[in-house]
Design a protein around this motif. Structure first.
Motif, PDB file in Angstrom:
ATOM      1  N   THR A 246      10.733  70.760   7.928  1.00 36.20           N
ATOM      2  CA  THR A 246      11.425  72.010   8.228  1.00 36.20           C
ATOM      3  C   THR A 246      12.403  71.839   9.391  1.00 36.20           C
ATOM      4  O   THR A 246      12.014  71.353  10.457  1.00 36.20           O
ATOM      5  N   LEU A 249      11.805  72.315  13.629  1.00 37.74           N
ATOM      6  CA  LEU A 249      10.432  72.021  14.021  1.00 37.74           C
ATOM      7  C   LEU A 249      10.439  70.941  15.095  1.00 37.74           C
ATOM      8  O   LEU A 249      10.929  69.830  14.883  1.00 37.74           O
ATOM      9  N   ARG A 250       9.930  71.278  16.279  1.00 38.52           N
ATOM     10  CA  ARG A 250       9.937  70.362  17.421  1.00 38.52           C
ATOM     11  C   ARG A 250       8.530  69.796  17.630  1.00 38.52           C
ATOM     12  O   ARG A 250       7.660  70.489  18.161  1.00 38.52           O
ATOM     13  N   GLU A 278       6.632  74.626  19.373  1.00 38.82           N
ATOM     14  CA  GLU A 278       7.114  73.757  18.306  1.00 38.82           C
ATOM     15  C   GLU A 278       8.156  74.391  17.389  1.00 38.82           C
ATOM     16  O   GLU A 278       8.900  73.700  16.706  1.00 38.82           O
ATOM     17  N   ILE A 279       8.198  75.721  17.338  1.00 39.51           N
ATOM     18  CA  ILE A 279       9.148  76.368  16.441  1.00 39.51           C
ATOM     19  C   ILE A 279       9.436  77.776  16.949  1.00 39.51           C
ATOM     20  O   ILE A 279       8.593  78.411  17.591  1.00 39.51           O
ATOM     21  N   CYS A 299       9.841  82.640  10.657  1.00 36.94           N
ATOM     22  CA  CYS A 299      10.327  81.379  11.230  1.00 36.94           C
ATOM     23  C   CYS A 299      11.373  80.716  10.338  1.00 36.94           C
ATOM     24  O   CYS A 299      11.432  79.481  10.235  1.00 36.94           O
ATOM     25  N   ALA A 302      10.704  77.815   7.612  1.00 40.40           N
ATOM     26  CA  ALA A 302       9.252  77.588   7.596  1.00 40.40           C
ATOM     27  C   ALA A 302       8.517  78.758   6.960  1.00 40.40           C
ATOM     28  O   ALA A 302       7.325  78.647   6.652  1.00 40.40           O
ATOM     29  N   THR A 330      -3.737  70.427  14.011  1.00 45.17           N
ATOM     30  CA  THR A 330      -2.752  70.443  12.929  1.00 45.17           C
ATOM     31  C   THR A 330      -3.277  69.670  11.726  1.00 45.17           C
ATOM     32  O   THR A 330      -4.143  68.800  11.858  1.00 45.17           O
TER      33      THR A 330
END
Length: 341
Positions: A246, A249-250, A278-279, A299, A302, A330
């Motif tokens: 995506t 997305l960090r 992260e997002i 998002c 996402a 995760t």
């Protein structure tokens, strides 16, 4: 009390196969729950164990004995259905003792068994009432008591609480949990209700389209789902899943090349200021439930992610935010939907 073993069990209706080679070992005294979406075969599998459905292929072993071809009466099992199926003209005592009377059990022995079952189920004060004078939960306890008096090798429950309202379901979950603790009997229970499965089972069998998708304890299935289907079926609200590639997305480290889907449960996400975590996203809907609030965040690519927050979050729809993921919570899945970690 007996163990139950299924060996490559199949069920065919003409050209249609509904149970597709199920292998399963259920230990003595274990409480096992079959769950899955409508049409997955969970009730059919239970009825095959009971002998109410013929087994097309494979074996059903009960207490070390091949019972595949045995009629229901010889399997020593007791089944509790959605419908109470009580005789309206009989008292609670007569309903509970009917099968024993039909089998020619002496009156003294029959009375002792009914009294003991009534004690376990807290029905002593209701033995002289008729079904019309009972609540739904009390009628279900009578139906269970009718099974207890037979002293079966195992109990089979086919969605026994589905006809009850929410409050009675909670009460009866407690009663069934206490019953298993008291009797220590082998129990197989079919439900579509995740809460029943998570709170009652020693092990859960997740079925998908006639196959076993995963077997494990409630904790194992929740924390370590083996595939994407189980990950999103077990848990309410369900796990957030979106493409691993995506945009925006960090992540602190690159994902494995085979990672196709990224998963994170709602309670493992923290909401902060936009640009953190992260997002990024925008608050879409707030679902206030008292102690918890479910925040649905849009998002972009996402999709809409659900965050479980505590109480009053101070957020409002349309507000920009950032979502931070707990790094050790995760989940990654490959293109086939199998878990990578």
């Amino acid at each position: 009390m007996a163990s139950i073993e299924l060996k490559s069990v199949e069920k065919w209706y003409g050209e249609a196969q509904v149970i597709k080679g199920v292998d399963l070992d259920i230990e003595e005294g274990e409480f096992v729950i079959f769950v899955g979406p409508s049409g997955c075969g969970k009730s059919t599998l239970l009825r095959m164990i009971a002998g109410l459905e013929e087994t097309s292929r494979g074996q059903i072993i009960i207490g070390g004995r091949d019972a595949t071809a045995e009629p229901p009466a010889r399997r020593g099992l007791a089944m509790v259905f959605q419908s109470y199926a009580l005789y309206p003209h009989m008292s609670v005592r007569e309903n509970m003792g009917f099968s024993l009377k039909a089998a020619g059990v002496p009156k003294e022995e029959m009375a002792a068994k009914v009294d003991e079952a009534a004690r376990v189920l807290k029905l002593e004060a209701l033995l002289d009432r008729r079904p019309k004078d009972l609540s739904g939960g009390q009628r279900q306890r009578v139906a269970i008591g009718r099974s207890i008096v037979r002293d079966p090798t195992a109990f089979l429950f086919d969605e026994p609480l589905s006809n009850l309202d929410a409050a009675l379901r909670v009460e009866m979950r407690y009663e069934i949990a206490k019953l298993h603790q008291a009797l220590k009997s082998t129990m197989i229970y079919v439900t579509h209700d995740q809460v029943e499965a998570m709170t009652l089972a020693d092990r859960i069998v997740v079925l998908e389209a006639g196959r076993v998708s995963q077997v494990g304890s409630p904790r194992e299935l929740y924390e370590r789902p083996g595939n994407l289907f189980v990950a999103q079926f077990i848990g309410s609200p369900k796990m957030n899943v979106f493409p691993a590639a995506t945009p925006g997305l960090r992540l602190p480290a690159p994902l494995p090349a085979e990672a196709e889907h990224f998963g994170i449960r709602p309670e493992h996400i923290a909401i902060g200021a936009a640009g953190s975590g992260e997002i990024d996203g925008t608050v879409d809907v707030m679902e206030y439930l008292g102690a918890d609030t479910y925040v649905i965040v849009d998002c972009g690519e996402a999709g809409k992610l659900t965050v479980r927050a505590h109480g009053d979050t101070g957020l409002s729809p349309g507000q920009p935010c950032g979502l931070a993921f707990e790094p050790d919570q995760t989940h990654l899945f490959d293109a086939a939907g199998l878990a990578l970690r």
